[in-house]
Design a protein around this motif. Sequence first.
Motif, mmCIF file in Angstrom:
data_model
loop_
_atom_site.group_PDB
_atom_site.id
_atom_site.type_symbol
_atom_site.label_atom_id
_atom_site.label_comp_id
_atom_site.label_asym_id
_atom_site.label_seq_id
_atom_site.Cartn_x
_atom_site.Cartn_y
_atom_site.Cartn_z
ATOM 1 N N GLU A 19 -53.258 -5.159 36.017
ATOM 2 C CA GLU A 19 -53.626 -5.060 37.423
ATOM 3 C C GLU A 19 -53.879 -3.582 37.727
ATOM 4 O OE1 GLU A 19 -54.011 -7.625 39.771
ATOM 5 O OE2 GLU A 19 -53.993 -8.737 37.895
ATOM 6 N N PRO A 20 -54.771 -3.281 38.679
ATOM 7 C CA PRO A 20 -55.027 -1.882 39.028
ATOM 8 C C PRO A 20 -53.733 -1.156 39.399
ATOM 9 C CG PRO A 20 -56.618 -3.324 40.100
ATOM 10 C CD PRO A 20 -55.583 -4.212 39.460
ATOM 11 N N GLY A 21 -53.534 0.008 38.796
ATOM 12 C CA GLY A 21 -52.374 0.834 39.095
ATOM 13 C C GLY A 21 -51.149 0.556 38.248
ATOM 14 N N PHE A 22 -51.149 -0.559 37.478
ATOM 15 C CA PHE A 22 -49.984 -0.841 36.640
ATOM 16 C C PHE A 22 -50.011 0.048 35.407
ATOM 17 C CE2 PHE A 22 -47.849 -2.899 33.109
ATOM 18 C CZ PHE A 22 -46.576 -3.057 33.652
ATOM 19 N N THR A 23 -48.849 0.591 35.039
ATOM 20 C CA THR A 23 -48.742 1.373 33.805
ATOM 21 C C THR A 23 -47.601 0.830 32.959
ATOM 22 O OG1 THR A 23 -47.316 3.022 34.843
ATOM 23 C CG2 THR A 23 -49.677 3.491 34.807
ATOM 24 N N PRO A 24 -47.755 0.824 31.650
ATOM 25 C CA PRO A 24 -48.937 1.282 30.938
ATOM 26 C C PRO A 24 -50.080 0.270 31.056
ATOM 27 C CG PRO A 24 -47.357 0.411 29.371
ATOM 28 C CD PRO A 24 -46.703 0.369 30.726
ATOM 29 N N ALA A 25 -51.266 0.774 31.266
ATOM 30 C CA ALA A 25 -52.442 -0.082 31.413
ATOM 31 C C ALA A 25 -52.830 -0.658 30.052
ATOM 32 C CB ALA A 25 -53.605 0.711 31.996
ATOM 33 N N ILE A 26 -53.222 -1.922 30.072
ATOM 34 C CA ILE A 26 -53.683 -2.586 28.852
ATOM 35 C C ILE A 26 -54.944 -3.383 29.176
ATOM 36 C CG2 ILE A 26 -52.105 -4.535 29.225
ATOM 37 C CD1 ILE A 26 -51.958 -4.803 26.122
ATOM 38 N N ASP A 27 -55.889 -3.342 28.256
ATOM 39 C CA ASP A 27 -57.119 -4.127 28.343
ATOM 40 C C ASP A 27 -57.386 -4.615 26.927
ATOM 41 O OD1 ASP A 27 -59.561 -5.287 28.804
ATOM 42 O OD2 ASP A 27 -60.528 -3.466 29.559
ATOM 43 N N ALA A 28 -56.933 -5.808 26.619
ATOM 44 C CA ALA A 28 -56.899 -6.261 25.240
ATOM 45 C C ALA A 28 -57.504 -7.645 25.078
ATOM 46 C CB ALA A 28 -55.449 -6.267 24.748
ATOM 47 N N ALA A 29 -57.903 -7.931 23.835
ATOM 48 C CA ALA A 29 -58.461 -9.229 23.470
ATOM 49 C C ALA A 29 -57.706 -9.765 22.261
ATOM 50 C CB ALA A 29 -59.950 -9.098 23.151
ATOM 51 N N TRP A 30 -57.732 -11.098 22.140
ATOM 52 C CA TRP A 30 -57.072 -11.789 21.036
ATOM 53 C C TRP A 30 -57.573 -11.272 19.703
ATOM 54 C CZ3 TRP A 30 -53.951 -13.581 24.287
ATOM 55 C CH2 TRP A 30 -53.113 -14.653 24.047
ATOM 56 N N VAL A 31 -56.668 -11.184 18.711
ATOM 57 C CA VAL A 31 -57.013 -10.909 17.319
ATOM 58 C C VAL A 31 -56.626 -12.154 16.542
ATOM 59 C CG1 VAL A 31 -56.495 -9.506 15.289
ATOM 60 C CG2 VAL A 31 -56.606 -8.424 17.542
ATOM 61 N N GLY A 32 -57.595 -12.794 15.927
ATOM 62 C CA GLY A 32 -57.282 -14.023 15.196
ATOM 63 C C GLY A 32 -56.848 -15.125 16.141
ATOM 64 N N GLN A 33 -55.977 -15.973 15.645
ATOM 65 C CA GLN A 33 -55.537 -17.135 16.426
ATOM 66 C C GLN A 33 -54.024 -17.065 16.621
ATOM 67 O OE1 GLN A 33 -57.220 -21.074 15.599
ATOM 68 N NE2 GLN A 33 -55.141 -21.766 15.214
ATOM 69 N N MET A 85 -32.261 -8.473 51.005
ATOM 70 C CA MET A 85 -30.927 -8.372 50.446
ATOM 71 C C MET A 85 -30.910 -7.297 49.365
ATOM 72 S SD MET A 85 -29.347 -12.074 50.057
ATOM 73 C CE MET A 85 -28.434 -12.567 51.468
ATOM 74 N N SER A 86 -29.822 -6.609 49.278
ATOM 75 C CA SER A 86 -29.731 -5.542 48.295
ATOM 76 C C SER A 86 -29.412 -6.089 46.913
ATOM 77 C CB SER A 86 -28.673 -4.535 48.729
ATOM 78 O OG SER A 86 -27.405 -5.149 48.755
ATOM 79 N N ASN A 87 -29.786 -5.322 45.927
ATOM 80 C CA ASN A 87 -29.541 -5.572 44.511
ATOM 81 C C ASN A 87 -30.373 -6.676 43.872
ATOM 82 O OD1 ASN A 87 -27.699 -3.474 44.319
ATOM 83 N ND2 ASN A 87 -26.042 -4.776 45.054
ATOM 84 N N PHE A 88 -31.132 -7.440 44.641
ATOM 85 C CA PHE A 88 -32.018 -8.398 44.018
ATOM 86 C C PHE A 88 -33.242 -7.666 43.479
ATOM 87 C CE2 PHE A 88 -29.668 -11.515 46.507
ATOM 88 C CZ PHE A 88 -29.560 -12.556 45.597
ATOM 89 N N PRO A 89 -33.699 -8.031 42.269
ATOM 90 C CA PRO A 89 -34.899 -7.377 41.758
ATOM 91 C C PRO A 89 -36.134 -7.839 42.527
ATOM 92 C CG PRO A 89 -34.220 -9.128 40.274
ATOM 93 C CD PRO A 89 -33.169 -9.022 41.353
ATOM 94 N N SER A 90 -37.177 -7.028 42.436
ATOM 95 C CA SER A 90 -38.465 -7.425 42.989
ATOM 96 C C SER A 90 -39.448 -7.549 41.834
ATOM 97 C CB SER A 90 -38.951 -6.400 44.017
ATOM 98 O OG SER A 90 -39.086 -5.134 43.408
ATOM 99 N N LEU A 91 -40.628 -8.062 42.132
ATOM 100 C CA LEU A 91 -41.651 -8.240 41.105
ATOM 101 C C LEU A 91 -42.840 -7.339 41.386
ATOM 102 C CD1 LEU A 91 -41.603 -12.122 40.654
ATOM 103 C CD2 LEU A 91 -40.527 -10.397 39.215
ATOM 104 N N GLN A 92 -43.269 -6.628 40.341
ATOM 105 C CA GLN A 92 -44.452 -5.772 40.417
ATOM 106 C C GLN A 92 -45.584 -6.467 39.662
ATOM 107 O OE1 GLN A 92 -44.108 -2.177 38.129
ATOM 108 N NE2 GLN A 92 -46.035 -1.346 38.880
ATOM 109 N N PRO A 93 -46.691 -6.822 40.342
ATOM 110 C CA PRO A 93 -47.813 -7.423 39.610
ATOM 111 C C PRO A 93 -48.243 -6.513 38.463
ATOM 112 C CG PRO A 93 -48.143 -7.640 41.964
ATOM 113 C CD PRO A 93 -46.964 -6.718 41.772
ATOM 114 N N ALA A 94 -48.335 -7.078 37.249
ATOM 115 C CA ALA A 94 -48.600 -6.260 36.068
ATOM 116 C C ALA A 94 -49.926 -6.584 35.383
ATOM 117 C CB ALA A 94 -47.454 -6.418 35.069
#
Length: 166
Positions: A45-59, A1-10
């Motif tokens: 996920e591979p190919g997603f931009t902007p790419a992020i590779d992060a870890a928790w800071v504090g709690q 169907m037209s105009n429905f959004p799709s989801l890009q794995p991020a």
Amino acid sequence: MSNFPSLQPAMTVLVTLGDISPVGSASRGTPLAIAAMVDGTVKSEPGFTPAIDAAWVGQGADYIHDDPSGKHMRLNAHAVVKDKSGALVYLSYSGVVDITPELGLVLEGSPDAKTTAFVIEMKFETGDEKLKGLETGVFVGAGRFVVEKEKPVVVEYKISKAVKGN
């Protein structure tokens, strides 16, 4: 169907939960519990931009209110992560979780607990130019409590970016 959004794995977000403090609420009438988010990661996920590779800071913390009906709980979580580039990113998410007997077992730390699933919306804020695209996206995620014997409960979120329809 037209105009429905799709989801890009991020990305995949993993959150290790610590203690849950049942604060209560005399004025609101709906109980407040605060779940400590003691560790976590955010990995694109591979190919997603902007790419992020992060870890928790504090709690971080998840401020959870049960609905008066006792059938749902409302998540309101906040944390800061640090990307491998050194950039800091504030993330927040909200969602509604069905309160089921299975969820009760997870929250009680029962040895009979099993994985349970729910849906969230996630937002990002950063001062980093390379990651600013995270601020303009609409992100949704499928969350699940991952329960393993002798380990703390981990919440896994599979986050997708909503992409406009044609």
